[in-house]
Motif scaffolding. Structure first.
Motif, PDB file in Angstrom:
ATOM      1  N   MET A  31      -0.368   6.692   3.399  1.00  0.00           N
ATOM      2  CA  MET A  31      -1.732   6.916   3.907  1.00  0.00           C
ATOM      3  C   MET A  31      -2.313   8.205   3.335  1.00  0.00           C
ATOM      4  SD  MET A  31      -1.362   5.843   7.916  1.00  0.00           S
ATOM      5  CE  MET A  31      -3.033   6.341   8.322  1.00  0.00           C
ATOM      6  N   LEU A  32      -1.492   9.248   3.276  1.00  0.00           N
ATOM      7  CA  LEU A  32      -1.943  10.508   2.711  1.00  0.00           C
ATOM      8  C   LEU A  32      -2.229  10.361   1.218  1.00  0.00           C
ATOM      9  CD1 LEU A  32       0.604  12.928   4.427  1.00  0.00           C
ATOM     10  CD2 LEU A  32      -1.763  12.500   5.092  1.00  0.00           C
ATOM     11  N   ASP A  33      -1.317   9.716   0.512  1.00  0.00           N
ATOM     12  CA  ASP A  33      -1.457   9.560  -0.933  1.00  0.00           C
ATOM     13  C   ASP A  33      -2.687   8.731  -1.292  1.00  0.00           C
ATOM     14  OD1 ASP A  33      -0.412  10.042  -3.607  1.00  0.00           O
ATOM     15  OD2 ASP A  33      -0.031   7.880  -3.639  1.00  0.00           O
ATOM     16  N   GLN A  34      -3.004   7.722  -0.491  1.00  0.00           N
ATOM     17  CA  GLN A  34      -4.169   6.876  -0.771  1.00  0.00           C
ATOM     18  C   GLN A  34      -5.470   7.669  -0.702  1.00  0.00           C
ATOM     19  OE1 GLN A  34      -3.856   3.733   2.096  1.00  0.00           O
ATOM     20  NE2 GLN A  34      -2.087   2.816   1.097  1.00  0.00           N
ATOM     21  N   ARG A  35      -5.512   8.717   0.084  1.00  0.00           N
ATOM     22  CA  ARG A  35      -6.721   9.527   0.233  1.00  0.00           C
ATOM     23  C   ARG A  35      -6.726  10.755  -0.677  1.00  0.00           C
ATOM     24  NH1 ARG A  35      -5.483   6.629   4.404  1.00  0.00           N
ATOM     25  NH2 ARG A  35      -7.068   5.834   5.831  1.00  0.00           N
ATOM     26  N   TRP A  36      -5.611  11.005  -1.337  1.00  0.00           N
ATOM     27  CA  TRP A  36      -5.466  12.238  -2.113  1.00  0.00           C
ATOM     28  C   TRP A  36      -6.501  12.362  -3.228  1.00  0.00           C
ATOM     29  CZ3 TRP A  36      -2.865  16.561  -1.238  1.00  0.00           C
ATOM     30  CH2 TRP A  36      -2.810  17.497  -2.268  1.00  0.00           C
ATOM     31  N   ALA A  37      -6.691  11.328  -4.021  1.00  0.00           N
ATOM     32  CA  ALA A  37      -7.600  11.428  -5.169  1.00  0.00           C
ATOM     33  C   ALA A  37      -9.013  11.772  -4.712  1.00  0.00           C
ATOM     34  CB  ALA A  37      -7.591  10.129  -5.970  1.00  0.00           C
ATOM     35  N   SER A  38      -9.489  11.119  -3.679  1.00  0.00           N
ATOM     36  CA  SER A  38     -10.831  11.394  -3.167  1.00  0.00           C
ATOM     37  C   SER A  38     -10.936  12.819  -2.633  1.00  0.00           C
ATOM     38  CB  SER A  38     -11.159  10.379  -2.061  1.00  0.00           C
ATOM     39  OG  SER A  38     -12.407  10.656  -1.500  1.00  0.00           O
ATOM     40  N   ALA A  39      -9.947  13.252  -1.874  1.00  0.00           N
ATOM     41  CA  ALA A  39      -9.941  14.608  -1.321  1.00  0.00           C
ATOM     42  C   ALA A  39      -9.827  15.645  -2.430  1.00  0.00           C
ATOM     43  CB  ALA A  39      -8.802  14.764  -0.321  1.00  0.00           C
ATOM     44  N   ASN A  40      -9.055  15.348  -3.451  1.00  0.00           N
ATOM     45  CA  ASN A  40      -8.889  16.277  -4.565  1.00  0.00           C
ATOM     46  C   ASN A  40     -10.209  16.465  -5.313  1.00  0.00           C
ATOM     47  OD1 ASN A  40      -7.171  18.010  -6.090  1.00  0.00           O
ATOM     48  ND2 ASN A  40      -7.107  16.465  -7.702  1.00  0.00           N
ATOM     49  N   ARG A  41     -10.943  15.370  -5.500  1.00  0.00           N
ATOM     50  CA  ARG A  41     -12.263  15.480  -6.139  1.00  0.00           C
ATOM     51  C   ARG A  41     -13.205  16.314  -5.261  1.00  0.00           C
ATOM     52  NH1 ARG A  41     -11.168  10.164  -7.279  1.00  0.00           N
ATOM     53  NH2 ARG A  41     -12.424   9.423  -5.536  1.00  0.00           N
ATOM     54  N   ALA A  42     -13.181  16.053  -3.957  1.00  0.00           N
ATOM     55  CA  ALA A  42     -14.064  16.767  -3.031  1.00  0.00           C
ATOM     56  C   ALA A  42     -13.746  18.263  -2.990  1.00  0.00           C
ATOM     57  CB  ALA A  42     -13.970  16.168  -1.634  1.00  0.00           C
ATOM     58  N   SER A  43     -12.496  18.611  -3.150  1.00  0.00           N
ATOM     59  CA  SER A  43     -12.106  20.026  -3.104  1.00  0.00           C
ATOM     60  C   SER A  43     -12.297  20.717  -4.448  1.00  0.00           C
ATOM     61  CB  SER A  43     -10.646  20.164  -2.661  1.00  0.00           C
ATOM     62  OG  SER A  43      -9.772  19.774  -3.702  1.00  0.00           O
ATOM     63  N   GLY A  44     -12.690  19.954  -5.433  1.00  0.00           N
ATOM     64  CA  GLY A  44     -12.849  20.524  -6.769  1.00  0.00           C
ATOM     65  C   GLY A  44     -11.526  20.774  -7.456  1.00  0.00           C
TER      66      GLY A  44
END
Length: 102
Positions: A31-44
């Protein structure tokens, strides 16, 4: 105690858990890994700590939405009923104020 290796983003994390809980821990890690790419983009892509914070906020947002949604069996969750009651009280207060349209 069992040990599970979770891959979240591009990092591996060794996590211990009670015997028999390995599959659940892997599901949570996924669940964490599935959201990682989106969160990583959002955090710059600034740092992993900030990205993980955004992942946690995404999951918390989803949890809050689930808690405030009526149950599928026709019943409503206590959190949903509390929120609904607060909204109704706000409407009643507004209607009781002098000069409120009827």
């Amino acid at each position: 105690m069992a040990e599970v290796t979770l891959t979240i983003g591009d990092r591996r994390h060794n996590v211990t858990c009670r015997d028999g809980e390995e599959a659940q821990l892997r599901r949570l890690g996924d669940m964490l890994d599935q959201r990682w790419a989106s969160a990583n983009r959002a955090s710059g892509g600034l740092n992993a700590e900030r990205t993980m914070l955004l992942v946690a906020l995404m999951l918390a947002d989803g949890l809050e939405a689930a808690e405030n949604r009526p149950a599928g069996d026709g019943g409503a969750s206590p959190a949903y009923l509390t929120r609904l009651a607060e909204r109704l009280e706000g409407i009643a207060d507004a209607l009781e104020k002098p000069g409120a349209d009827a």
